[in-house]
Design an enzyme around this catalytic site. Structure first.
Site, PDB file in Angstrom:
ATOM      1  N   TYR A 163     -19.518   2.495 -11.627  1.00  0.00           N
ATOM      2  CA  TYR A 163     -20.707   1.684 -11.924  1.00  0.00           C
ATOM      3  C   TYR A 163     -21.761   1.840 -10.835  1.00  0.00           C
ATOM      4  O   TYR A 163     -22.931   2.115 -11.117  1.00  0.00           O
ATOM      5  CB  TYR A 163     -20.308   0.216 -12.071  1.00  0.00           C
ATOM      6  CG  TYR A 163     -21.465  -0.683 -12.445  1.00  0.00           C
ATOM      7  CD1 TYR A 163     -21.887  -0.771 -13.774  1.00  0.00           C
ATOM      8  CD2 TYR A 163     -22.137  -1.431 -11.486  1.00  0.00           C
ATOM      9  CE1 TYR A 163     -22.958  -1.593 -14.122  1.00  0.00           C
ATOM     10  CE2 TYR A 163     -23.201  -2.254 -11.837  1.00  0.00           C
ATOM     11  CZ  TYR A 163     -23.602  -2.335 -13.151  1.00  0.00           C
ATOM     12  OH  TYR A 163     -24.659  -3.146 -13.497  1.00  0.00           O
ATOM     13  N   LYS A 167     -25.642   3.576 -11.137  1.00  0.00           N
ATOM     14  CA  LYS A 167     -26.930   2.909 -10.936  1.00  0.00           C
ATOM     15  C   LYS A 167     -27.735   3.589  -9.825  1.00  0.00           C
ATOM     16  O   LYS A 167     -28.971   3.621  -9.883  1.00  0.00           O
ATOM     17  CB  LYS A 167     -26.719   1.418 -10.649  1.00  0.00           C
ATOM     18  CG  LYS A 167     -26.113   0.645 -11.824  1.00  0.00           C
ATOM     19  CD  LYS A 167     -26.985   0.683 -13.080  1.00  0.00           C
ATOM     20  CE  LYS A 167     -26.461  -0.258 -14.163  1.00  0.00           C
ATOM     21  NZ  LYS A 167     -27.272  -0.238 -15.396  1.00  0.00           N
TER      22      LYS A 167
END
Ligand code: NAP
Length: 240
Positions: A163, A167
């Site tokens: 994750y 990003k």
């Protein structure tokens, strides 16, 4: 019917649905991007019941054919797009970085990294037909290299490889598009909604979706002298 058109991906629930609601309250016709027709239509109905203008657009970010078909459909119906919010995202990590599985890594990158590029590419011709095109990439402070390297950060312990790195990549994608488009009216920014109670975190976050949508809406509706190529939360710039 409004001539200001905004498309939000992953808009059937969570921060995406609230972003759509707030943009619709500002007079936009909002296009609810969702991969499931029933969930998408339900969100559209909820907004229409509030007197807002909303339509469903089938967008499965793991199926590029739906992305291209959505762009064709929006072109046929509206001829242009003013706002694109790349909001849909997944958080699948459940292990230390050394144990992250190939599936989690590939699935996370497919939705959080590759799809925003494909969606932006597909809709760019329509954004170029707007007088003030705006692209918002919904990132996270968890993708901030500065914040993740700061031992005093509240999020230092959130060491989730797939994750967080997805990003970080989305942030660079934001900078890349902003640079390419710097001589156009289009502005491209990344935003962090904060830690918001949604299904993505079993509603653990302390912030409401109303608060979480604030940054997306602000950067989707920037004035002509607003920034491009930045990373912001509702309080201002976030460290890269
Ligand atoms: P959420 O409630 O889980 O909503 C995620 C949305 O993305 C849903 O509409 C989901 O659709 C959609 N989606 C996921 N994969 C998709 C795919 N392949 N194709 C189409 N749609 C897909 O999560 P959220 O918290 O609102 O998150 C919204 C954005 O904010 C994400 O980018 C997330 O990373 C970011 N963010 C959230 C927080 C937080 O604290 N919540 C913090 C920082 C950043 P389905 O309903 O069909 O699954």
């Amino acid at each position: 019917m409004s001539d200001k058109i905004a498309l939000i991906t992953g808009a059937n629930k969570g921060i995406g649905l609230e972003t759509a609601r707030q943009l619709a309250q500002k007079g936009y016709m909002v296009l609810i991007g969702a991969r499931d027709q029933e969930r998408g239509e339900k969100a559209v109905q909820a907004l229409c019941d509030e007197g807002l203008q909303a339509r469903f657009v089938l967008l499965d970010l793991n199926d590029k054919a739906t992305i291209d078909a959505a762009a064709q459909s929006v072109e046929a119906q509206f001829s242009h797009l003013d706002v694109l919010v790349n909001n849909a995202g997944v958080f699948q990590d459940d292990s230390a970085p050394s144990e992250v599985s190939e599936k989690v890594l590939r699935d996370t990158y497919a939705t959080n990294v590759f799809a925003p590029v494909f969606v932006t590419q597909a809709f760019l011709p329509l954004l170029k037909k707007s007088q003030a095109g705006r692209v918002v990439n919904v990132s996270s402070t968890l993708g901030s290299l500065g914040d993740q390297s700061d031992t005093s950060s509240d999020f230092y312990g959130a060491n989730v490889l797939a994750y967080n790195s997805s990003k970080s990549a989305l942030n660079m994608i934001t900078v890349s598009f902003a640079k390419e488009l710097r001589d156009t009216p289009i502005k491209v920014n990344a935003v962090c909604p904060g830690y918001v109670a949604t299904d993505a975190n079993n509603h653990q976050g302390p912030r409401t979706v109303q608060q979480g949508a604030t940054a997306s809406v602000r950067y989707a509706t920037l004035p002509d002298d607003g920034p491009s190529g930045g990373f912001f939360d509702e309080d201002g710039p976030v460290a890269w």
